[in-house]
Design an enzyme around this catalytic site. Structure first.
Site, PDB file in Angstrom:
ATOM      1  N   TYR A  33      50.332 -45.865 -12.218  1.00 41.47           N
ATOM      2  CA  TYR A  33      50.557 -46.656 -11.012  1.00 41.47           C
ATOM      3  C   TYR A  33      49.706 -47.570 -10.930  1.00 41.47           C
ATOM      4  O   TYR A  33      49.653 -48.769  -9.862  1.00 41.47           O
ATOM      5  CB  TYR A  33      49.668 -44.999  -9.887  1.00 41.47           C
ATOM      6  N   GLU A  59      47.922 -49.374 -12.430  1.00 43.43           N
ATOM      7  CA  GLU A  59      47.983 -50.909 -12.840  1.00 43.43           C
ATOM      8  C   GLU A  59      49.356 -51.555 -12.032  1.00 43.43           C
ATOM      9  O   GLU A  59      49.864 -52.790 -11.893  1.00 43.43           O
ATOM     10  CB  GLU A  59      48.277 -50.905 -14.579  1.00 43.43           C
ATOM     11  N   VAL A  99      45.418 -33.926  -1.195  1.00 39.77           N
ATOM     12  CA  VAL A  99      44.631 -32.485  -1.004  1.00 39.77           C
ATOM     13  C   VAL A  99      45.047 -32.157   0.882  1.00 39.77           C
ATOM     14  O   VAL A  99      44.492 -31.207   0.653  1.00 39.77           O
ATOM     15  CB  VAL A  99      42.897 -33.329  -0.844  1.00 39.77           C
ATOM     16  N   ASN A 108      47.959 -29.875   0.203  1.00 42.41           N
ATOM     17  CA  ASN A 108      47.870 -28.971  -0.588  1.00 42.41           C
ATOM     18  C   ASN A 108      46.578 -27.188   0.139  1.00 42.41           C
ATOM     19  O   ASN A 108      46.579 -26.279  -0.024  1.00 42.41           O
ATOM     20  CB  ASN A 108      46.792 -29.188  -2.208  1.00 42.41           C
ATOM     21  N   GLY A 125      34.108 -30.205  -6.081  1.00 37.41           N
ATOM     22  CA  GLY A 125      34.320 -30.772  -3.921  1.00 37.41           C
ATOM     23  C   GLY A 125      33.301 -31.832  -4.080  1.00 37.41           C
ATOM     24  O   GLY A 125      33.398 -32.018  -2.744  1.00 37.41           O
ATOM     25  N   GLN A 177      33.016 -34.723  -4.842  1.00 35.56           N
ATOM     26  CA  GLN A 177      33.547 -36.015  -4.391  1.00 35.56           C
ATOM     27  C   GLN A 177      34.358 -36.677  -3.340  1.00 35.56           C
ATOM     28  O   GLN A 177      34.564 -35.597  -2.324  1.00 35.56           O
ATOM     29  CB  GLN A 177      35.032 -36.367  -5.275  1.00 35.56           C
ATOM     30  N   THR A 178      34.360 -37.436  -2.451  1.00 31.72           N
ATOM     31  CA  THR A 178      35.025 -38.311  -1.360  1.00 31.72           C
ATOM     32  C   THR A 178      36.032 -39.103  -0.838  1.00 31.72           C
ATOM     33  O   THR A 178      36.265 -39.547  -1.722  1.00 31.72           O
ATOM     34  CB  THR A 178      34.100 -39.250  -0.823  1.00 31.72           C
TER      35      THR A 178
END
Ligand code: UDP
Length: 311
Positions: free
Chosen positions: A145, A147, A187, A190, A207, A209-210
């Site tokens: 995706y 590239e 996210v 889901n 969890g 990660q932002t």
């Protein structure tokens, strides 16, 4: 104007079609339904200014009659989709973009490319300004995706510089809202779908990660402004309010009684640790600013998914 919108049956393409129709334009929608759905454009069936062509834009694209604008939104865009369709993702970003640039050149039309914050990869600069070149793993699972979109940006700029084609490039950050699929895999969808089904909310990794979540109406407004502007350099569009994935899970749980607990699952390979757009350019050049806060946008999105799930 009469505009060609590829990916018109997708989440963003269908909202964009609605916006162009609302502005009084004619829209030719194109999609091969690889990830889009006829449901997203069913409401346009009786609309005389909307035509639909079922077609895979990675093959030669032929549209009869004049076209004033080409907006290229066709592509799998969710990590689970581009893992499932890696070759198609590479082809639509490369061959598809080339075909549509050819249509724009032949018709004398303005071209807008839907690019992505994924061009920044797992960023080493935070927040991400347009001037940052990114940190992408070309051979990892997301490379198909990332590239493809980086190539799409390069060929778009080449058509601009070599052929003088009027082009626009929007780098879209995480966006959510009605018409996302329940099985989209991203996210926001889901967590809402899991919560509505009384299931556990799956947090990948710790969890921490932002991401920064933009409501779809804000994004579409920014895209319309960018298309109408004369800016050919890439432009970030997204909401700069940043949340951890865990914060998002907790917010969704407070909104949906009966939601299951939070559970940890493995972090996908090359999952970006942080992401937040620097939107100084969009503010200055387009006079654009997102208006819908996460709280209100989630409420609208929950209404959508309740309907999809028959609740
Ligand atoms: N994520 C998660 N649980 C899910 C789906 C996604 O924790 O059920 C995480 C994912 O690992 C990433 C973030 O949420 O860190 C955003 O993922 P998404 O697929 O929405 O899009 P991305 O921003 O990675 O393209």
């Amino acid at each position: 104007m009469r505009v060609l919108i590829t990916g018109a049956a997708g989440f963003l393409g269908s909202h964009l079609s609605d916006r162009f129709l609302a502005e009084g334009h004619q829209v030719v929608g194109m999609d091969n339904f690889i990830t889009g759905s006829p449901d997203n454009i069913a409401h346009l069936a009786g609309q005389s200014r909307f035509e639909f062509i079922e077609h895979n834009v990675s093959r030669f694209v032929d549209v009869a009659g004049p076209i004033d604008g080409v907006l290229h939104f066709a592509s799998p865009a969710s990590p689970i989709d581009y893992l499932k369709f890696p070759i198609q993702t590479l082809k639509v970003g490369s061959l598809g973009t080339h075909n549509l640039l050819g249509v724009a050149k032949a018709k004398g039309a303005r071209f807008l490319l839907a690019s992505t914050s994924e061009v920044y990869g797992d960023p080493l600069v935070h927040p991400q300004p347009e001037s940052y070149w990114g940190n992408v793993n070309p051979v990892g699972p997301r490379g198909v995706y990332d590239e493809a979109k980086r190539f799409a940006e390069a060929i778009t700029m080449a058509y601009h510089r070599y052929h003088g084609l009027p082009t626009r490039i929007v780098r879209i950050f995480n966006t959510y809202g009605p018409r996302m699929r329940a099985e989209d895999g991203r996210v926001v969808s889901n967590f809402i779908v899991q919560a509505l089904r009384g299931q556990a909310l799956t947090i990948y990794g710790d969890g921490g990660q932002t991401r920064s979540f933009c409501y779809v109406t804000d994004l579409i407004d920014g895209i319309y402004r960018l298309f109408s502007s004369d800016r050919s350099d890439p432009t970030n569009l997204g909401n700069p309010n940043e949340f951890t994935v865990r914060q998002l899970a907790e917010l969704v749980r407070t909104k949906i009684p009966g939601a299951g607990p939070v559970v940890a699952e493995p972090l996908p390979v090359d999952d970006p640790k942080v992401r937040r757009p620097d939107i100084s350019v969009a503010r200055q050049v387009l006079g654009w600013e997102p208006e819908v806060q996460l709280d209100a946008g989630l409420d609208q999105t929950i209404v959508h998914f309740r309907r999809v799930l028959g609740q």
